[in-house]
Scaffold this motif. Sequence first.
Motif, PDB file in Angstrom:
ATOM      1  N   PRO A 272       0.806  -1.228   0.000  1.00 14.31           N
ATOM      2  CA  PRO A 272       0.000   0.000   0.000  1.00 14.31           C
ATOM      3  C   PRO A 272       0.837   1.276   0.000  1.00 14.31           C
ATOM      4  CG  PRO A 272      -0.937  -1.593   1.515  1.00 14.31           C
ATOM      5  CD  PRO A 272       0.382  -2.155   1.062  1.00 14.31           C
ATOM      6  N   ASP A 273       1.992   1.248   0.676  1.00  9.03           N
ATOM      7  CA  ASP A 273       2.805   2.466   0.757  1.00  9.03           C
ATOM      8  C   ASP A 273       3.531   2.772  -0.544  1.00  9.03           C
ATOM      9  OD1 ASP A 273       4.753   0.528   0.835  1.00  9.03           O
ATOM     10  OD2 ASP A 273       5.452   0.993   2.860  1.00  9.03           O
ATOM     11  N   SER A 274       3.443   1.861  -1.535  1.00  6.37           N
ATOM     12  CA  SER A 274       4.044   2.131  -2.836  1.00  6.37           C
ATOM     13  C   SER A 274       3.073   2.849  -3.772  1.00  6.37           C
ATOM     14  CB  SER A 274       4.508   0.830  -3.493  1.00  6.37           C
ATOM     15  OG  SER A 274       3.400   0.039  -3.904  1.00  6.37           O
ATOM     16  N   LEU A 275       1.845   3.028  -3.311  1.00  4.67           N
ATOM     17  CA  LEU A 275       0.801   3.657  -4.108  1.00  4.67           C
ATOM     18  C   LEU A 275       0.316   4.923  -3.429  1.00  4.67           C
ATOM     19  CD1 LEU A 275      -1.202   0.393  -4.826  1.00  4.67           C
ATOM     20  CD2 LEU A 275       0.137   1.653  -6.509  1.00  4.67           C
ATOM     21  N   LEU A 276      -0.481   5.675  -4.166  1.00  2.26           N
ATOM     22  CA  LEU A 276      -1.154   6.816  -3.565  1.00  2.26           C
ATOM     23  C   LEU A 276      -2.213   6.308  -2.598  1.00  2.26           C
ATOM     24  CD1 LEU A 276      -1.675   8.943  -6.815  1.00  2.26           C
ATOM     25  CD2 LEU A 276       0.077   9.278  -5.060  1.00  2.26           C
ATOM     26  N   SER A 277      -2.957   7.197  -2.008  1.00  9.01           N
ATOM     27  CA  SER A 277      -4.069   6.809  -1.152  1.00  9.01           C
ATOM     28  C   SER A 277      -4.961   5.823  -1.887  1.00  9.01           C
ATOM     29  CB  SER A 277      -4.878   8.056  -0.767  1.00  9.01           C
ATOM     30  OG  SER A 277      -6.167   7.699  -0.291  1.00  9.01           O
ATOM     31  N   PHE A 278      -5.438   4.801  -1.189  1.00 12.98           N
ATOM     32  CA  PHE A 278      -6.309   3.818  -1.835  1.00 12.98           C
ATOM     33  C   PHE A 278      -7.496   4.499  -2.508  1.00 12.98           C
ATOM     34  CE2 PHE A 278      -9.935   1.028  -2.058  1.00 12.98           C
ATOM     35  CZ  PHE A 278      -9.388  -0.106  -2.646  1.00 12.98           C
ATOM     36  N   ASN A 279      -7.953   5.572  -1.947  1.00 11.40           N
ATOM     37  CA  ASN A 279      -9.124   6.265  -2.481  1.00 11.40           C
ATOM     38  C   ASN A 279      -8.763   7.256  -3.584  1.00 11.40           C
ATOM     39  OD1 ASN A 279     -10.999   4.975  -0.626  1.00 11.40           O
ATOM     40  ND2 ASN A 279     -10.010   6.186   0.960  1.00 11.40           N
ATOM     41  N   ASN A 280      -7.562   7.079  -4.170  1.00 15.79           N
ATOM     42  CA  ASN A 280      -7.126   7.953  -5.251  1.00 15.79           C
ATOM     43  C   ASN A 280      -6.303   7.156  -6.273  1.00 15.79           C
ATOM     44  OD1 ASN A 280      -6.784  10.376  -6.678  1.00 15.79           O
ATOM     45  ND2 ASN A 280      -4.879  10.844  -5.607  1.00 15.79           N
ATOM     46  N   LEU A 281      -6.866   6.011  -6.698  1.00 16.90           N
ATOM     47  CA  LEU A 281      -6.164   5.123  -7.623  1.00 16.90           C
ATOM     48  C   LEU A 281      -6.908   5.020  -8.950  1.00 16.90           C
ATOM     49  CD1 LEU A 281      -5.261   2.149  -5.235  1.00 16.90           C
ATOM     50  CD2 LEU A 281      -3.773   4.026  -5.956  1.00 16.90           C
ATOM     51  N   LYS A 282      -6.150   5.050 -10.044  1.00 17.09           N
ATOM     52  CA  LYS A 282      -6.734   4.881 -11.372  1.00 17.09           C
ATOM     53  C   LYS A 282      -6.442   3.459 -11.859  1.00 17.09           C
ATOM     54  CE  LYS A 282      -6.043   9.725 -12.724  1.00 17.09           C
ATOM     55  NZ  LYS A 282      -5.352  10.653 -13.664  1.00 17.09           N
ATOM     56  N   PHE A 283      -7.433   2.869 -12.522  1.00 15.86           N
ATOM     57  CA  PHE A 283      -7.229   1.540 -13.085  1.00 15.86           C
ATOM     58  C   PHE A 283      -7.967   1.421 -14.410  1.00 15.86           C
ATOM     59  CE2 PHE A 283     -10.846   1.377 -10.261  1.00 15.86           C
ATOM     60  CZ  PHE A 283     -11.748   0.472 -10.793  1.00 15.86           C
TER      61      PHE A 283
ATOM     62  N   LEU B 223     -12.748   2.229   0.954  1.00 13.86           N
ATOM     63  CA  LEU B 223     -12.171   0.996   1.477  1.00 13.86           C
ATOM     64  C   LEU B 223     -12.387   0.900   2.985  1.00 13.86           C
ATOM     65  CD1 LEU B 223     -10.371  -1.542   1.239  1.00 13.86           C
ATOM     66  CD2 LEU B 223      -8.406  -0.036   1.578  1.00 13.86           C
ATOM     67  N   GLU B 224     -12.161   2.005   3.682  1.00 11.84           N
ATOM     68  CA  GLU B 224     -12.308   1.999   5.137  1.00 11.84           C
ATOM     69  C   GLU B 224     -13.744   1.693   5.553  1.00 11.84           C
ATOM     70  OE1 GLU B 224      -8.795   4.427   3.964  1.00 11.84           O
ATOM     71  OE2 GLU B 224     -10.908   4.428   3.363  1.00 11.84           O
ATOM     72  N   LYS B 225     -14.693   2.276   4.844  1.00 16.39           N
ATOM     73  CA  LYS B 225     -16.115   2.022   5.146  1.00 16.39           C
ATOM     74  C   LYS B 225     -16.477   0.568   4.861  1.00 16.39           C
ATOM     75  CE  LYS B 225     -17.950   6.704   4.467  1.00 16.39           C
ATOM     76  NZ  LYS B 225     -18.383   6.882   5.854  1.00 16.39           N
ATOM     77  N   MET B 226     -15.934   0.026   3.762  1.00 20.61           N
ATOM     78  CA  MET B 226     -16.227  -1.370   3.419  1.00 20.61           C
ATOM     79  C   MET B 226     -15.715  -2.319   4.492  1.00 20.61           C
ATOM     80  SD  MET B 226     -15.581  -1.657  -0.698  1.00 20.61           S
ATOM     81  CE  MET B 226     -14.330  -0.394  -0.945  1.00 20.61           C
ATOM     82  N   ILE B 227     -14.471  -2.115   4.920  1.00 20.87           N
ATOM     83  CA  ILE B 227     -13.889  -2.993   5.936  1.00 20.87           C
ATOM     84  C   ILE B 227     -14.653  -2.887   7.246  1.00 20.87           C
ATOM     85  CG2 ILE B 227     -11.847  -3.329   7.395  1.00 20.87           C
ATOM     86  CD1 ILE B 227     -10.150  -2.700   4.929  1.00 20.87           C
TER      87      ILE B 227
END
Length: 203
Positions: free
Chosen positions: A120-131, A152-156
């Motif tokens: 996770p620390d190799s990427l931007l915030s999980f809530n700011n990812l493009k795919f 993600l936090e709400k889902m977990i």
Amino acid sequence: MKIICIGRNYAKHAKELNNPIPEKPVIFMKPDTAVLRNNQDFYYPEFSQEVHYECEVVARISREGKYIQEGFAASYIDGIGLGIDLTARDLQTEAKKKGLPWALAKGFNGAAPVSTFLPPDSLLSFNNLKFECKLNGETRQQGHTADMMFSLEKMIAYVSQFITLKKGDLLFTGTPEGVGEIKVGDHVEGWLEGQKMLDFHVK
């Protein structure tokens, strides 16, 4: 290891399938036998005539937890990757018409191709990812996790109220619009933040 999936987490995808926008996360599960790793070929099942691809960001759970508070949820993730939620749409449609569960339409063997995972620390915030997902070299889906209705936090936090999360569990976080059918001979590719993560063929 279990696979927990969030349905209808992108408003435009819900609309393209004529589904209502959910007020709470929609949860379904796949068995561990659905996982397809290492870009292995996907073999089209004989029981379906209409299998659809749904590209999603996948989070891997790092440790056991239940009743996880939203503020601590990110600490339960040790990997971020891509997955394809393959759906036997004809089986699902038939089951829905009868008011029956559609577990077989989502949980058949090989129905969850999954990439390797990035820290996770190799990427931007999980809530700011493009795919992105390509079918035969043509872009079919472009997603951004900022567009998710449930973070993600709400889902977990939500899932862990009902189901204890364990190390190695996979959380499929929902697909954007652009889902469609795959056929024998197709080539599926997926990118996360510009890095190719998925590359497999349909046999």
